[in-house]
Enzyme design. Sequence first.
Site, PDB file in Angstrom:
ATOM      1  N   CYS A  51       0.829  -1.212   0.000  1.00 44.61           N
ATOM      2  CA  CYS A  51       0.000   0.000   0.000  1.00 44.61           C
ATOM      3  C   CYS A  51       0.863   1.263   0.000  1.00 44.61           C
ATOM      4  O   CYS A  51       1.571   1.522  -0.957  1.00 44.61           O
ATOM      5  CB  CYS A  51      -1.002  -0.037   1.144  1.00 44.61           C
ATOM      6  SG  CYS A  51      -2.381   1.123   0.887  1.00 44.61           S
ATOM      7  N   HIS A 104      -4.258  -4.685  -0.245  1.00 45.00           N
ATOM      8  CA  HIS A 104      -4.040  -5.303   1.063  1.00 45.00           C
ATOM      9  C   HIS A 104      -4.470  -6.766   1.025  1.00 45.00           C
ATOM     10  O   HIS A 104      -5.519  -7.134   1.557  1.00 45.00           O
ATOM     11  CB  HIS A 104      -4.840  -4.570   2.148  1.00 45.00           C
ATOM     12  CG  HIS A 104      -4.282  -3.239   2.523  1.00 45.00           C
ATOM     13  ND1 HIS A 104      -3.217  -3.093   3.391  1.00 45.00           N
ATOM     14  CD2 HIS A 104      -4.637  -1.992   2.142  1.00 45.00           C
ATOM     15  CE1 HIS A 104      -2.945  -1.798   3.537  1.00 45.00           C
ATOM     16  NE2 HIS A 104      -3.791  -1.117   2.797  1.00 45.00           N
ATOM     17  N   GLU A 157      -3.350  -8.978   2.733  1.00 43.13           N
ATOM     18  CA  GLU A 157      -3.244  -9.513   4.097  1.00 43.13           C
ATOM     19  C   GLU A 157      -4.490  -9.244   4.944  1.00 43.13           C
ATOM     20  O   GLU A 157      -4.603  -9.797   6.046  1.00 43.13           O
ATOM     21  CB  GLU A 157      -2.018  -8.916   4.797  1.00 43.13           C
ATOM     22  CG  GLU A 157      -2.179  -7.523   5.350  1.00 43.13           C
ATOM     23  CD  GLU A 157      -2.091  -6.409   4.325  1.00 43.13           C
ATOM     24  OE1 GLU A 157      -2.162  -5.229   4.706  1.00 43.13           O
ATOM     25  OE2 GLU A 157      -1.958  -6.719   3.114  1.00 43.13           O
TER      26      GLU A 157
END
Length: 305
Positions: free
Chosen positions: A142, A235, A237
């Site tokens: 990011c 993202h 994750e």
Amino acid sequence: MPLRLPDRLPAIDILKRENIFVMDDTRAHSQDIRPLKIVILNLMPLKITTETDLIRLLSNTPLQLDINFMKLKSHTPKNTPIEHMMMFYRDFYSMKDEKFDGMIITGAPVETLDYEDVSYWDEITTIFDWARTHVTSTLYICWAAQAGLYYNYGIKKFPLKKKMFGIFPQRTLEGQLPIFRGFDDVFMMPHSRHSEIHREDVIACKELQLIADSEESGASIVMARNGREFYITGHMEYAPNTLDKEYRRDAGIRDDVELPKNYYKNDNPDDKPVVSWRAHANLFYNNWVNYYVYQETPYDITKIG
């Protein structure tokens, strides 16, 4: 094989309840094998949440990983207890003489600032330089992806008229790469950002390879130096409820908050989120560890460079 984590890290209990095999330092020291050393520079405000999200993804490799947490000396986090930072994190200057097989640099809530106006810009660019000689492969996520592309390759960021917020389909442009082994042609990725990089700027840079993008969310994964660097604008994750927490936190407070796209069932925030990205997220991190960290790193860690 398990992950090797610092004793008493909060993520250990959380992940054990999810049947993820983790190992604390006490048990790990009894094993006579060299684990891969991974360092996470965690710039996100909610440190424990980000730690758990990343460890959850790293847990799927059969290789033993030694997870280390790095902090900035020039910035003190406001949303994480100082006791947690002192117990589990070391600042960059105490780690700069070490070498690591892999590194992850997270996003940060400074996206609307010019890079040079970020209070810790000098320190983080020092870390960007250090990673190139002390780490086998680095993931930039990011804001860190945008900042790394700007510092290392001169790629500018541009403000968005409205927040890129939701789960967006991505296309694999280089499906033959090991990082995409097992991927479908299209995969989903969460995004939550106020700025973007332009696809044409990445393509024009001969040192960069755009390997995944989206018609709606733009350039999503950029590779450099044959996989020694990956820049991810989204993202992967994120946990299933992360965007929900962001939406409920900001709704009614900010005037640019919209419902996250492709996220809630029937676009109804009273319904549970539809998780559509986790399988490819796990696969991506597993491929990164297996093909760009493990297979590229020397057994003698001091020879990384």
